[in-house]
Design a protein around this motif. Structure first.
Motif, PDB file in Angstrom:
ATOM      1  N   PRO A  12       0.801  -1.230   0.000  1.00  8.75           N
ATOM      2  CA  PRO A  12       0.000   0.000   0.000  1.00  8.75           C
ATOM      3  C   PRO A  12       0.827   1.269   0.000  1.00  8.75           C
ATOM      4  CG  PRO A  12      -0.068  -1.071   2.152  1.00  8.75           C
ATOM      5  CD  PRO A  12       0.582  -2.040   1.215  1.00  8.75           C
ATOM      6  N   PHE A  13       2.091   1.165   0.389  1.00  8.71           N
ATOM      7  CA  PHE A  13       2.939   2.351   0.421  1.00  8.71           C
ATOM      8  C   PHE A  13       3.429   2.738  -0.972  1.00  8.71           C
ATOM      9  CE2 PHE A  13       3.064   0.481   4.585  1.00  8.71           C
ATOM     10  CZ  PHE A  13       2.915   1.576   5.420  1.00  8.71           C
ATOM     11  N   ALA A  14       3.396   1.798  -1.907  1.00  6.37           N
ATOM     12  CA  ALA A  14       3.850   2.106  -3.263  1.00  6.37           C
ATOM     13  C   ALA A  14       3.030   3.240  -3.860  1.00  6.37           C
ATOM     14  CB  ALA A  14       3.757   0.859  -4.139  1.00  6.37           C
ATOM     15  N   GLU A  15       1.722   3.212  -3.616  1.00  4.03           N
ATOM     16  CA  GLU A  15       0.860   4.259  -4.159  1.00  4.03           C
ATOM     17  C   GLU A  15       1.191   5.617  -3.544  1.00  4.03           C
ATOM     18  OE1 GLU A  15      -3.788   4.875  -5.446  1.00  4.03           O
ATOM     19  OE2 GLU A  15      -2.930   2.909  -5.008  1.00  4.03           O
ATOM     20  N   LEU A  16       1.577   5.630  -2.270  1.00  2.00           N
ATOM     21  CA  LEU A  16       1.973   6.888  -1.638  1.00  2.00           C
ATOM     22  C   LEU A  16       3.181   7.500  -2.339  1.00  2.00           C
ATOM     23  CD1 LEU A  16       1.691   6.131   2.196  1.00  2.00           C
ATOM     24  CD2 LEU A  16       0.259   7.675   0.867  1.00  2.00           C
ATOM     25  N   PHE A  17       4.173   6.658  -2.631  1.00  2.00           N
ATOM     26  CA  PHE A  17       5.390   7.158  -3.270  1.00  2.00           C
ATOM     27  C   PHE A  17       5.101   7.706  -4.668  1.00  2.00           C
ATOM     28  CE2 PHE A  17       7.482   3.730  -0.555  1.00  2.00           C
ATOM     29  CZ  PHE A  17       7.879   4.628   0.424  1.00  2.00           C
ATOM     30  N   VAL A  18       4.330   6.960  -5.435  1.00  7.40           N
ATOM     31  CA  VAL A  18       4.046   7.376  -6.801  1.00  7.40           C
ATOM     32  C   VAL A  18       3.224   8.658  -6.811  1.00  7.40           C
ATOM     33  CG1 VAL A  18       3.012   6.686  -8.994  1.00  7.40           C
ATOM     34  CG2 VAL A  18       4.219   4.996  -7.613  1.00  7.40           C
ATOM     35  N   SER A  19       2.259   8.746  -5.927  1.00  8.92           N
ATOM     36  CA  SER A  19       1.445   9.959  -5.841  1.00  8.92           C
ATOM     37  C   SER A  19       2.289  11.156  -5.425  1.00  8.92           C
ATOM     38  CB  SER A  19       0.301   9.760  -4.849  1.00  8.92           C
ATOM     39  OG  SER A  19      -0.586   8.751  -5.287  1.00  8.92           O
ATOM     40  N   ALA A  20       3.223  10.940  -4.496  1.00  6.84           N
ATOM     41  CA  ALA A  20       4.077  12.029  -4.027  1.00  6.84           C
ATOM     42  C   ALA A  20       4.982  12.550  -5.125  1.00  6.84           C
ATOM     43  CB  ALA A  20       4.909  11.568  -2.838  1.00  6.84           C
ATOM     44  N   ALA A  21       5.348  11.685  -6.069  1.00  6.23           N
ATOM     45  CA  ALA A  21       6.195  12.118  -7.178  1.00  6.23           C
ATOM     46  C   ALA A  21       5.456  13.071  -8.104  1.00  6.23           C
ATOM     47  CB  ALA A  21       6.706  10.910  -7.958  1.00  6.23           C
ATOM     48  N   GLY A  22       4.116  12.990  -8.117  1.00  8.22           N
ATOM     49  CA  GLY A  22       3.296  13.918  -8.881  1.00  8.22           C
ATOM     50  C   GLY A  22       3.392  13.729 -10.383  1.00  8.22           C
ATOM     51  N   GLY A  23       2.917  14.713 -11.110  1.00  6.24           N
ATOM     52  CA  GLY A  23       3.006  14.705 -12.568  1.00  6.24           C
ATOM     53  C   GLY A  23       2.355  13.488 -13.184  1.00  6.24           C
ATOM     54  N   GLU A  24       3.013  12.953 -14.203  1.00  9.34           N
ATOM     55  CA  GLU A  24       2.463  11.805 -14.916  1.00  9.34           C
ATOM     56  C   GLU A  24       2.409  10.548 -14.054  1.00  9.34           C
ATOM     57  OE1 GLU A  24       3.523  11.326 -19.140  1.00  9.34           O
ATOM     58  OE2 GLU A  24       4.800  13.074 -18.830  1.00  9.34           O
ATOM     59  N   TRP A  25       3.258  10.484 -13.018  1.00  9.47           N
ATOM     60  CA  TRP A  25       3.179   9.330 -12.116  1.00  9.47           C
ATOM     61  C   TRP A  25       1.820   9.311 -11.417  1.00  9.47           C
ATOM     62  CZ3 TRP A  25       6.697   5.897 -13.036  1.00  9.47           C
ATOM     63  CH2 TRP A  25       7.989   6.272 -13.398  1.00  9.47           C
ATOM     64  N   ALA A  26       1.447  10.442 -10.834  1.00 14.78           N
ATOM     65  CA  ALA A  26       0.154  10.518 -10.152  1.00 14.78           C
ATOM     66  C   ALA A  26      -1.001  10.345 -11.136  1.00 14.78           C
ATOM     67  CB  ALA A  26       0.033  11.854  -9.424  1.00 14.78           C
ATOM     68  N   ASP A  27      -0.852  10.895 -12.338  1.00 16.91           N
ATOM     69  CA  ASP A  27      -1.885  10.726 -13.360  1.00 16.91           C
ATOM     70  C   ASP A  27      -2.096   9.264 -13.709  1.00 16.91           C
ATOM     71  OD1 ASP A  27      -2.292  13.443 -13.474  1.00 16.91           O
ATOM     72  OD2 ASP A  27      -1.041  13.756 -15.263  1.00 16.91           O
ATOM     73  N   LEU A  28      -1.028   8.505 -13.737  1.00 18.58           N
ATOM     74  CA  LEU A  28      -1.124   7.077 -14.050  1.00 18.58           C
ATOM     75  C   LEU A  28      -2.018   6.366 -13.040  1.00 18.58           C
ATOM     76  CD1 LEU A  28      -0.263   4.398 -15.395  1.00 18.58           C
ATOM     77  CD2 LEU A  28       1.803   4.464 -13.970  1.00 18.58           C
ATOM     78  N   LEU A  29      -1.783   6.596 -11.751  1.00 23.54           N
ATOM     79  CA  LEU A  29      -2.581   5.929 -10.728  1.00 23.54           C
ATOM     80  C   LEU A  29      -4.032   6.388 -10.749  1.00 23.54           C
ATOM     81  CD1 LEU A  29      -0.220   5.808  -7.624  1.00 23.54           C
ATOM     82  CD2 LEU A  29      -0.515   4.124  -9.443  1.00 23.54           C
ATOM     83  N   ALA A  30      -4.257   7.615 -11.164  1.00 18.63           N
ATOM     84  CA  ALA A  30      -5.612   8.149 -11.198  1.00 18.63           C
ATOM     85  C   ALA A  30      -6.369   7.766 -12.463  1.00 18.63           C
ATOM     86  CB  ALA A  30      -5.560   9.672 -11.067  1.00 18.63           C
ATOM     87  N   GLY A  31      -5.732   7.000 -13.344  1.00 20.58           N
ATOM     88  CA  GLY A  31      -6.395   6.552 -14.557  1.00 20.58           C
ATOM     89  C   GLY A  31      -6.429   7.567 -15.673  1.00 20.58           C
ATOM     90  N   ARG A  32      -5.555   8.569 -15.579  1.00 19.42           N
ATOM     91  CA  ARG A  32      -5.553   9.607 -16.602  1.00 19.42           C
ATOM     92  C   ARG A  32      -4.530   9.363 -17.710  1.00 19.42           C
ATOM     93  NH1 ARG A  32      -6.469  12.756 -11.780  1.00 19.42           N
ATOM     94  NH2 ARG A  32      -4.238  13.164 -11.559  1.00 19.42           N
ATOM     95  N   VAL A  33      -3.881   8.193 -17.668  1.00 21.55           N
ATOM     96  CA  VAL A  33      -2.933   7.825 -18.730  1.00 21.55           C
ATOM     97  C   VAL A  33      -3.312   6.428 -19.220  1.00 21.55           C
ATOM     98  CG1 VAL A  33      -0.493   7.779 -19.409  1.00 21.55           C
ATOM     99  CG2 VAL A  33      -1.186   9.100 -17.398  1.00 21.55           C
ATOM    100  N   PRO A  34      -4.441   6.277 -19.886  1.00 22.13           N
ATOM    101  CA  PRO A  34      -4.957   4.940 -20.228  1.00 22.13           C
ATOM    102  C   PRO A  34      -4.064   4.156 -21.172  1.00 22.13           C
ATOM    103  CG  PRO A  34      -6.193   6.652 -21.364  1.00 22.13           C
ATOM    104  CD  PRO A  34      -5.334   7.351 -20.355  1.00 22.13           C
ATOM    105  N   ASP A  35      -3.207   4.841 -21.916  1.00 16.51           N
ATOM    106  CA  ASP A  35      -2.342   4.138 -22.855  1.00 16.51           C
ATOM    107  C   ASP A  35      -0.944   3.904 -22.293  1.00 16.51           C
ATOM    108  OD1 ASP A  35      -1.642   6.783 -22.808  1.00 16.51           O
ATOM    109  OD2 ASP A  35      -1.321   6.958 -24.981  1.00 16.51           O
TER     110      ASP A  35
END
Length: 313
Positions: free
Chosen positions: A60-83
């Motif tokens: 569960p901590f992996a999502e925290l790290f990726v979200s903290a990095a922001g930008g396209e990393w956070a967009d990926l987890l939020a489903g905003r980079v479908p490709d």
């Protein structure tokens, strides 16, 4: 960190250009550049793969790290980079499976180690490893995490901001593994007279063969009887594959510049010659042992990876 030369070609666009320089003995990086940036790609794979109801491991901590990095990393987890390649049915599914399988392997290894009585854990090139925060450690366990200062600072800042506390005595050792890390480790309270469980995950391919042997030598010297080590190792990419990647117009060539794709000592044999006993299993075989089937059409590349555990007599 990765199991194929395709990784850099699949980094978010704002990261690709940061990997362009060839490795040198003095190169440097943080969580967003060079070798360090691969940790975010791997954390994203753990976060995405861990959402499946039948995932062999969760972090569960992996999502925290990726979200903290922001930008396209956070967009990926939020489903905003479908490709995004991590979401593809071939590479993405295979890469997620790799990360979750090795996470399960090393989690189980550490659980077994502390059950046997070991109370010193050392994670080399810890990156975004969160095991000090998520495994059920018994009393008296100390987890030493070695990595570059900027990487450890990002992890500490992210988890502290989220209100997370380690479940063991976690001690950061801010050091480059190309330096005198054994002395730095001792300086944080490490006791070489006590048995230790070492963790070497996603590291060796980024070391020269000589540096790998030096690291193994130091580990052997620092290990009391009963110590153990768990290691992820990768055979060199076939010459034609490496050459094709190096000539690729995509960023695949950049990943090749980050690794040392050279023959090196096999870990199980190296330690056996020095009185350790051990076993290894290929990644596809381990995936099958978990009750799954390797996904995608890339099993050959997965077969380059072995998971190793050795114990010192």
């Amino acid at each position: 960190m990765t199991d194929s030369g395709r990784l850099v070609g699949y980094l978010p666009a704002n990261q690709v250009g940061r990997l362009a320089s060839m490795r040198t003995d003095e190169d440097s990086w943080d969580i967003n550049t060079g070798v360090g940036s691969t940790a975010l790609f791997v954390a994203a794979a753990r976060a995405l793969g861990g959402r499946a109801h039948d995932a062999p491991a969760t972090d569960p901590f992996a999502e925290l790290f990726v979200s903290a990095a922001g930008g396209e990393w956070a967009d990926l987890l939020a489903g905003r980079v479908p490709d995004h390649p991590l979401l593809t049915p071939d590479f993405g599914a295979q890469f997620q499976q790799h990360q979750l399988a090795r996470t399960r392997y090393f989690d189980d290894y550490l659980r077994t180690a502390v059950t046997s009585g070991i109370r010193q854990i050392v994670i080399l090139a810890a990156g975004l490893d969160s095991r000090a925060y998520r495994l059920p450690w018994p009393d008296g366990v100390t987890v030493y995490e070695l990595d570059r200062p900027s990487v450890l600072e990002f992890k500490h800042r992210t988890l502290t901001s989220a209100g997370k506390q380690p479940l063991a005595d976690r001690r950061e050792v801010a050091v480059d593994l190309r330096g005198d890390w054994p002395n730095a480790l001792r300086g944080r309270g490490f006791d070489a007279a006590q048995p230790t469980a070492w963790l070497i995950e996603g590291l060796l391919i980024y070391l020269t063969p000589a540096a790998q042997d030096q690291l193994f030598d130091a580990l052997n010297t620092l290990s009391a009887s009963g110590s153990r080590a768990a290691i992820e190792q990768m055979d060199p990419l076939p010459a034609d594959t490496a050459a094709a990647l190096a000539a690729d117009d995509t960023a695949g060539a950049e990943w090749v510049r980050l690794i040392y794709n050279e023959p090196r000592d096999e870990a199980t044999a190296w330690f056996a010659e020095r009185g350790w006993t051990g076993e290894r299993i290929s990644l596809p075989a381990y995936i099958r042992a978990l009750g799954s089937v390797p996904v995608g059409d890339d099993e050959h590349r997965q077969s380059l990876i072995d998971l190793v555990t050795v114990v010192k007599s």
